[in-house]
Scaffold this active site. Structure first.
Site, PDB file in Angstrom:
ATOM      1  N   GLY A  44      50.159  54.822  19.616  1.00 60.40           N
ATOM      2  CA  GLY A  44      50.387  55.509  18.496  1.00 60.40           C
ATOM      3  C   GLY A  44      51.719  54.912  18.066  1.00 60.40           C
ATOM      4  N   TRP A  45      52.199  55.496  16.731  1.00 65.43           N
ATOM      5  CA  TRP A  45      53.520  55.109  16.216  1.00 65.43           C
ATOM      6  C   TRP A  45      53.696  56.196  15.017  1.00 65.43           C
ATOM      7  CZ3 TRP A  45      52.987  54.582  10.766  1.00 65.43           C
ATOM      8  CH2 TRP A  45      51.964  54.171  10.281  1.00 65.43           C
ATOM      9  N   GLY A  46      54.951  56.262  14.822  1.00 72.09           N
ATOM     10  CA  GLY A  46      55.377  57.113  13.778  1.00 72.09           C
ATOM     11  C   GLY A  46      56.513  56.787  13.139  1.00 72.09           C
ATOM     12  N   SER A  49      59.161  55.958  15.960  1.00 74.64           N
ATOM     13  CA  SER A  49      59.064  55.545  17.212  1.00 74.64           C
ATOM     14  C   SER A  49      57.674  54.640  17.109  1.00 74.64           C
ATOM     15  CB  SER A  49      59.068  56.504  18.349  1.00 74.64           C
ATOM     16  OG  SER A  49      57.960  57.466  17.843  1.00 74.64           O
ATOM     17  N   THR A  50      57.618  53.719  18.273  1.00 74.62           N
ATOM     18  CA  THR A  50      56.125  53.428  18.369  1.00 74.62           C
ATOM     19  C   THR A  50      56.062  54.024  19.935  1.00 74.62           C
ATOM     20  OG1 THR A  50      57.204  51.466  19.390  1.00 74.62           O
ATOM     21  CG2 THR A  50      56.353  51.332  17.126  1.00 74.62           C
ATOM     22  N   LYS A  66      57.428  56.109  24.994  1.00 76.34           N
ATOM     23  CA  LYS A  66      57.783  56.257  23.586  1.00 76.34           C
ATOM     24  C   LYS A  66      59.309  55.752  23.345  1.00 76.34           C
ATOM     25  CE  LYS A  66      58.622  60.047  20.256  1.00 76.34           C
ATOM     26  NZ  LYS A  66      58.405  61.369  19.781  1.00 76.34           N
ATOM     27  N   ASP A 167      56.998  71.223  13.953  1.00 85.29           N
ATOM     28  CA  ASP A 167      56.190  70.206  13.470  1.00 85.29           C
ATOM     29  C   ASP A 167      54.859  70.404  14.127  1.00 85.29           C
ATOM     30  OD1 ASP A 167      55.651  68.130  11.845  1.00 85.29           O
ATOM     31  OD2 ASP A 167      56.372  66.624  13.118  1.00 85.29           O
TER      32      ASP A 167
END
Length: 396
Positions: A44-46, A49-50, A66, A167
């Site tokens: 995943g990623w945001g 971060s990855t 992370k 969140d």
């Protein structure tokens, strides 16, 4: 560094975030912390971060690493996760529905110093699960009920520690995939799906700069068989504590997705952990119907508040009236010939879609509407607690 200077065929994190202060250019096969963690795949990623699947050679297990952007606050999320991990598991069953911190360390790279959090490795989040594996575009009813109850328990556990997650939404609820640690590396990669790489190229034909990776990895799709087996008796974890806070550290605002953002955030009121209760109400609606209660397409704060007013069972607080009037004056009004909906009526219309399988009864949907309504209250003090909702006999 302008993003148009680079191109890549894989749809993932933005290449222009690979710059000093940004993402670390991670490669498959990288060995972190003196070789303890071997990077095997991306999960995943945001924006900050990855996250990568890795083999922990010291404990012979698979984990998620992370890697935050170099400019991120390096202590905030780590301290919250350490507080969670230090709490005894036997005191509250909700702890098992919170992702656990296993290790933390820092790495140096061409873009700076990056905080690395080693977490339990989890499967797809709820939207990924629905989009990739479920034809009905929503969860099976029994799975939705189980997942909803687990999330409620997890949020109540956080409340016992006075932690606001900040969140809560469907993308931060992830499914566990058991029995991964028994696989060898090739079997593990086969279960996640072979990595798909997209070569990063400069549009002017020059060699990529040192800040940029030579390729981008598409996040693991996970094999359908493994995911669907886990969905028969799902166990979930609440993830991503980047927005979380303690009472004495409450932020001025939050970056929760607009469509599930609590009204006190929209009206710039002081924030406390009860923002999670509003987001929980939106999440419960989405778990059973496949979509949040409020429109997510081209939504604006004023448009969202207008929908909140339409669905609310209580009155907009007086202290927000003046600001709401100002927002209305600036809002572009559109003609709407559709009759107004109540929350319950909208829930029924969305759930009893004739093109989807309907496993729940009208009585079930009435109960879900009642529980959602107890959480979607303007005043934080009037929202039911996660514990009260979780203890409702309907979940037994």
């Amino acid at each position: 560094m302008a993003s148009h200077r680079y191109a890549c065929g894989v749809d993932a994190e933005s290449i222009d975030r690979y710059r000093p202060g940004g993402y670390h250019p991670t490669r498959l096969g990288d060995q972190l912390k003196s070789g303890r963690y071997k990077i095997l795949h991306k999960v995943g990623w945001g924006g900050y971060s990855t996250t990568w699947a890795a083999r922990d050679h010291e404990h012979q297990r698979y984990v998620a690493v992370k890697i935050s952007v170099a400019e991120a606050n390096k202590n905030h999320e780590t301290s919250i996760l350490r507080l969670i991990s230090s709490s005894p598991s036997h005191t509250h069953g909700g702890k098992e529905h919170i992702v656990q911190l296993l290790d933390s360390f820092c790495i140096e790279g061409p873009n700076g110093k990056h905080q690395c959090l080693v977490l339990e490795l989890l499967g797809p989040n709820i939207p990924e699960l629905i989009d990739s594996y479920l034809r009905d575009e929503r969860l099976p009813a029994q799975a939705a009920r189980s997942i909803a109850h687990q999330v409620l328990m997890g949020v109540d556990f956080l409340a016992q520690l006075s932690i606001g997650h900040g969140d809560i939404h469907a993308r931060n609820i992830a499914l566990t995939l058991p029995r991964l640690d028994s696989l060898n590396e090739q079997e593990f990669i086969d279960t996640l799906g072979q990595p798909e790489l997209g070569r990063v190229q400069r549009t002017d034909g020059s060699a990529p700069e040192i800040h940029v990776p030579s390729y981008i990895v598409r996040p693991a799709p996970f094999k359908a068989k493994q995911v669907l087996q886990s969905l028969r008796a799902p166990v979930i974890k609440i993830i991503d504590f980047g927005e979380s806070f303690l009472p004495n550290q409450a932020p001025a605002t939050l970056h929760t997705p607009l469509v599930v953002r609590a009204p006190e955030v929209l009206f710039d009121d002081p924030i406390d952990r009860r923002v999670d209760l509003w987001s929980l109400g939106c999440l419960l609606f989405e778990l059973f119907t496949g979509q949040p209660p409020f429109d997510s397409i081209m939504q604006t704060p004023a448009g969202l508040i207008s929908q909140m007013i339409q669905f609310s069972t209580d009155e907009l607080p007086d202290r927000w009236e003046a600001k709401w009037q100002t927002m209305q004056e600036k809002r572009v009004q559109y003609a709407d010939d559709d009759p107004p909906y109540t929350l319950q009526k909208w829930l029924e219309e969305v759930y009893f879609d004739t093109q989807r399988r309907c496993e729940l009864t009208k009585r079930d949907i009435d109960k879900i509407g009642e529980l959602v309504g107890l959480l979607l209250r303007w005043e934080p003090a009037r929202r039911s607690s996660a514990k009260d909702i979780a203890n409702d006999p309907w979940f037994r």
